[in-house]
Write an enzyme that holds these catalytic residues in place. Sequence first.
Site, PDB file in Angstrom:
ATOM      1  N   GLU A  38       0.820  -1.212   0.000  1.00  0.00           N
ATOM      2  CA  GLU A  38       0.000   0.000   0.000  1.00  0.00           C
ATOM      3  C   GLU A  38       0.856   1.264   0.000  1.00  0.00           C
ATOM      4  O   GLU A  38       0.560   2.231  -0.709  1.00  0.00           O
ATOM      5  CB  GLU A  38      -0.940  -0.003   1.209  1.00  0.00           C
ATOM      6  CG  GLU A  38      -2.032  -1.048   1.146  1.00  0.00           C
ATOM      7  CD  GLU A  38      -2.976  -0.857  -0.039  1.00  0.00           C
ATOM      8  OE1 GLU A  38      -3.120   0.289  -0.503  1.00  0.00           O
ATOM      9  OE2 GLU A  38      -3.542  -1.849  -0.506  1.00  0.00           O
ATOM     10  N   HIS A  94       2.014   2.334  -3.440  1.00  0.00           N
ATOM     11  CA  HIS A  94       1.029   3.064  -4.245  1.00  0.00           C
ATOM     12  C   HIS A  94       1.090   4.559  -3.947  1.00  0.00           C
ATOM     13  O   HIS A  94       1.083   5.397  -4.856  1.00  0.00           O
ATOM     14  CB  HIS A  94      -0.393   2.553  -3.949  1.00  0.00           C
ATOM     15  CG  HIS A  94      -0.688   1.198  -4.495  1.00  0.00           C
ATOM     16  ND1 HIS A  94      -0.416   0.837  -5.787  1.00  0.00           N
ATOM     17  CD2 HIS A  94      -1.270   0.107  -3.916  1.00  0.00           C
ATOM     18  CE1 HIS A  94      -0.802  -0.410  -5.997  1.00  0.00           C
ATOM     19  NE2 HIS A  94      -1.313  -0.872  -4.875  1.00  0.00           N
TER      20      HIS A  94
END
Length: 221
Positions: free
Chosen positions: A23, A26
């Site tokens: 995550e 990103h």
Amino acid sequence: MDSLIPTLAIWALPVLLAITLHEAAHGYVARHFGDPTAHLAGRITLNPFKHIDPVGTILVPIAILTLSTLFGGGGILFGWAKPVPVDFGRLRNPKGDMLWVAAAGPFVNLLMALGWALVFKIASSSPENAYTLPLELMAEAGMIINAVLMFLNLLPIPPLDGGRIAVSLLPGRLAWQFSRLEPYGFPILLVLLFTGVLGSILGPLIAGFRFVLATTFGFYL
């Protein structure tokens, strides 16, 4: 039950790293291409507590590991973190940059799988001691969970990363039509999971990837 606690201890760090760094990647790439949303929310960090989803990062992986330990059998271990907020409209080239933002997560999982493969090679080549076997087991867990997350997220199903990559690559009208599948992505994934189709797709990919790692680094699993 006696084997459950060691199993959780071995898998805890690989799962936590695989999910949270996926995550964070990103958000980092989104910032690079002009969207500071994740940065402003404090999500571009290696602090796992910023990314943990109580259900997806803790309960689901623990439940899968518990069932596998108590009742035997395989099953695909997976989980998720809190999605990093990305405002694709703030990217300098929203449609094109979406590809790189989406691909960042699976790419980091690939790098971590390679890193764990190196750890496995070092541990398996070292003189046997109290730490070599636990380290080998943890490294194997790291290779597995990162392979699962990499291939799972590359499936062309919005809102998975593969779905966003497909939207980025498809021509305008077709990309818009394909992106409309996003509200149904998670139900589609659950149907694939419970019907065994997901395992049939991911199983050979993961097995092949593990073989490539073993061949590349020169060890046996």
